[in-house]
Structure formats: C-alpha cells, structure tokens
Design a protein around this motif. Structure first.
Motif, short mmCIF file in Angstrom:
data_model
loop_
_atom_site.label_atom_id
_atom_site.label_comp_id
_atom_site.label_asym_id
_atom_site.label_seq_id
_atom_site.Cartn_x
_atom_site.Cartn_y
_atom_site.Cartn_z
N ALA A 267 0.83 -1.21 0.00
CA ALA A 267 0.00 0.00 0.00
C ALA A 267 0.86 1.25 0.00
N TRP A 268 1.96 1.24 0.73
CA TRP A 268 2.84 2.40 0.80
C TRP A 268 3.51 2.65 -0.55
N LEU A 269 3.89 1.60 -1.25
CA LEU A 269 4.59 1.74 -2.54
C LEU A 269 3.72 2.38 -3.61
N VAL A 270 2.41 2.18 -3.52
CA VAL A 270 1.50 2.74 -4.53
C VAL A 270 1.63 4.26 -4.61
N ASP A 271 1.95 4.90 -3.48
CA ASP A 271 2.06 6.36 -3.44
C ASP A 271 3.51 6.82 -3.27
N SER A 272 4.46 5.94 -3.57
CA SER A 272 5.87 6.27 -3.40
C SER A 272 6.43 6.94 -4.65
N ARG A 273 7.71 7.26 -4.61
CA ARG A 273 8.36 7.89 -5.75
C ARG A 273 8.39 6.98 -6.98
N LEU A 274 8.24 5.70 -6.79
CA LEU A 274 8.16 4.81 -7.94
C LEU A 274 6.99 5.19 -8.85
N ALA A 275 5.94 5.71 -8.23
CA ALA A 275 4.76 6.10 -9.00
C ALA A 275 5.00 7.36 -9.83
N GLU A 276 6.12 8.04 -9.58
CA GLU A 276 6.47 9.20 -10.40
C GLU A 276 6.98 8.74 -11.77
N ALA B 281 4.94 1.76 -17.84
CA ALA B 281 4.37 0.93 -16.78
C ALA B 281 5.52 0.14 -16.16
N TRP B 282 5.22 -0.55 -15.07
CA TRP B 282 6.20 -1.43 -14.45
C TRP B 282 5.87 -2.87 -14.86
N ALA B 283 6.91 -3.61 -15.22
CA ALA B 283 6.70 -5.02 -15.57
C ALA B 283 6.43 -5.83 -14.31
N PRO B 284 5.31 -6.51 -14.26
CA PRO B 284 5.02 -7.32 -13.07
C PRO B 284 5.78 -8.66 -13.13
N PRO B 285 6.04 -9.24 -11.96
CA PRO B 285 5.75 -8.68 -10.65
C PRO B 285 6.87 -7.77 -10.17
N ALA C 289 6.08 5.52 -13.17
CA ALA C 289 4.93 4.84 -13.77
C ALA C 289 4.00 4.43 -12.65
N PRO C 290 2.71 4.28 -12.93
CA PRO C 290 1.77 3.88 -11.87
C PRO C 290 2.18 2.55 -11.23
N VAL C 291 2.04 2.48 -9.91
CA VAL C 291 2.31 1.24 -9.18
C VAL C 291 0.96 0.66 -8.78
N ARG C 292 0.67 -0.53 -9.28
CA ARG C 292 -0.61 -1.17 -9.00
C ARG C 292 -0.43 -2.29 -7.97
N ILE C 293 -1.34 -2.34 -7.01
CA ILE C 293 -1.28 -3.35 -5.97
C ILE C 293 -1.14 -4.75 -6.57
N VAL D 139 22.19 -4.53 -3.23
CA VAL D 139 22.17 -4.11 -4.63
C VAL D 139 21.86 -5.32 -5.50
N GLY D 140 20.76 -5.25 -6.17
CA GLY D 140 20.34 -6.40 -6.97
C GLY D 140 19.42 -5.96 -8.10
N PRO D 141 18.45 -6.77 -8.43
CA PRO D 141 17.55 -6.44 -9.55
C PRO D 141 16.71 -5.21 -9.25
N LEU D 142 16.36 -4.50 -10.29
CA LEU D 142 15.54 -3.29 -10.17
C LEU D 142 14.15 -3.54 -10.74
N PRO D 143 13.16 -2.77 -10.31
CA PRO D 143 11.87 -2.82 -11.01
C PRO D 143 12.10 -2.49 -12.49
N ARG D 144 11.43 -3.23 -13.37
CA ARG D 144 11.68 -3.08 -14.81
C ARG D 144 10.59 -2.25 -15.47
N PRO D 145 10.96 -1.07 -16.01
CA PRO D 145 9.97 -0.29 -16.74
C PRO D 145 9.69 -0.92 -18.10
N ARG D 146 8.50 -0.70 -18.59
CA ARG D 146 8.12 -1.21 -19.91
C ARG D 146 7.06 -0.29 -20.50
#
Length: 200
Positions: free
Chosen positions: A50-59, A126-130, A61-65, A110-117
């Motif tokens: 829930a916290w991540l949905v409104d985090s800087r990641l959403a700047e 958008a963010w590539a799930p998961p 691309a949208p972060v969906r639960i 330091v490891g994998p990052l969320p992948r934009p797509r």
C-alpha cells in the motif's frame, strides 16, 4: 525521479509535507529503530504494498497493488535494509563513518531493479510485473550508494526531529525536514526570543 513530497503526520497530529530527495530516504519514513518505532507502519506485506503505490516509484509509472509481490520474507528484508540505512544516513549526516557491517548490508542489497516497460494497451510507461521486494530494496540500495559520500545528506536541524533528507535546493542550505513543521517552530522560537530580549 522528480520531486515527490509525502504528507506525514506527527505524533501530535500535525500534518506536513516532507520531501526526502530520493526513494531510499523516502523509505525511512515507514518507521525504523529508536525514535522511528513510534511511526512504524510496515507490520505486514500488504502495508508495504500500500505504501509503494504512493511512493516515488509512482512518479515513473503507476504502481498497482496487483503487480506487487511482497512476501513476509521480503518485508523483513526491507525493514532490515531500512533500519540499517537509518544508522548509515545518520552517521553520514553528522560527519561520522558508518559501521562497515552496515555498509555491507547496503552492498549486498544491490540487486535487480523494477523493470519499466511500455504498456501495449495504453502505449504509456508501466512497471513489468511482478514488482518484488528484492527489486524494491535493490532500487533503494543503489540510491544509497549514490549518496553515501554526499555533503547534501542532512538530518533535520530540530533538536527532536530525526528525519533524513537529501538537500536538492540550488543554494544547498536546507536545514529542516519541512518549513511547515520544524522550520516554522524554529521561526516561532526565534520570534519569541527576540520579543523577550526587547521587553527586558
């Protein structure tokens, strides 16, 4: 990432905007050791989601639960990294050397990052799930390394505030977590002090 302030609520109920400067430092507002225990919000995996949905990641691309995959193990890992970063950031802000064991925690994170797509339906970012807990911590750890020797990593100058932030202002003279809270309190104290001197 662009500027992204969060609305925080102090223990006395005051709401104020806080701009941490990056995602790594934004993660610290979720709680932590010592004074941070009173603000802890990450009690279950769903809390982090829930916290991540409104985090800087959403700047970016949208972060969906439904795209987040946060396990209990990932939550514990995130909290361990966050608590370590509190110690490291506080040491740096006060011109002290962080403990090597704490720096190692950051290195290991330091490891994998969320992948934009590009979303094929909308044509937008958008963010590539998961999006996993390891990716979240990986993103924060990379930013931690970027600021590890930054002279602009600061702690709020208020005596009873511990928030850490990256001073991104042009003159580099930011002192307060928020002018709405600690900055304003400082001004009030200064004003009262001057009145006291004049009336004496």
């Amino acid at each position: 990432m662009t500027a992204h302030s969060r609305v925080l609520t102090s223990l006395d109920g005051q709401r104020y905007h806080f701009e941490p400067g990056n995602f790594c430092l934004e993660l610290l507002v979720t709680g932590g050791p010592g004074p941070g225990e009173a603000y802890e919000i990450l009690h279950a995996p769903d809390d982090l989601a829930a916290w991540l949905v409104d985090s800087r990641l959403a700047e970016v691309a949208p972060v969906r639960i439904e795209d987040l995959e946060i396990t209990a193990e990932a939550l514990a890992y995130t909290r361990r990294f966050r608590d370590t970063m509190w110690s490291v950031g506080t040491a740096i802000a006060h011109g002290q050397a962080p403990e090597k064991s704490h720096l190692q925690v950051i290195n290991e994170a330091v490891g994998p990052l969320p992948r934009p797509r590009i979303d094929l339906e909308t044509g937008k970012r958008a963010w590539a799930p998961p999006i996993t807990g390891a990716q979240i911590v990986g993103a924060a750890a990379r930013e931690a390394i970027d600021i590890i020797d930054s002279p602009r990593l600061r702690q709020c100058a208020s005596d009873n505030c511990y928030l850490l932030f990256l001073d991104t202002s042009r003159p580099g003279n930011r002192r307060w977590c928020s002018m709405e809270r600690c900055g304003n309190r400082h001004k009030v104290r200064q004003h009262r002090s001057r009145k006291g001197v004049v009336s004496s």
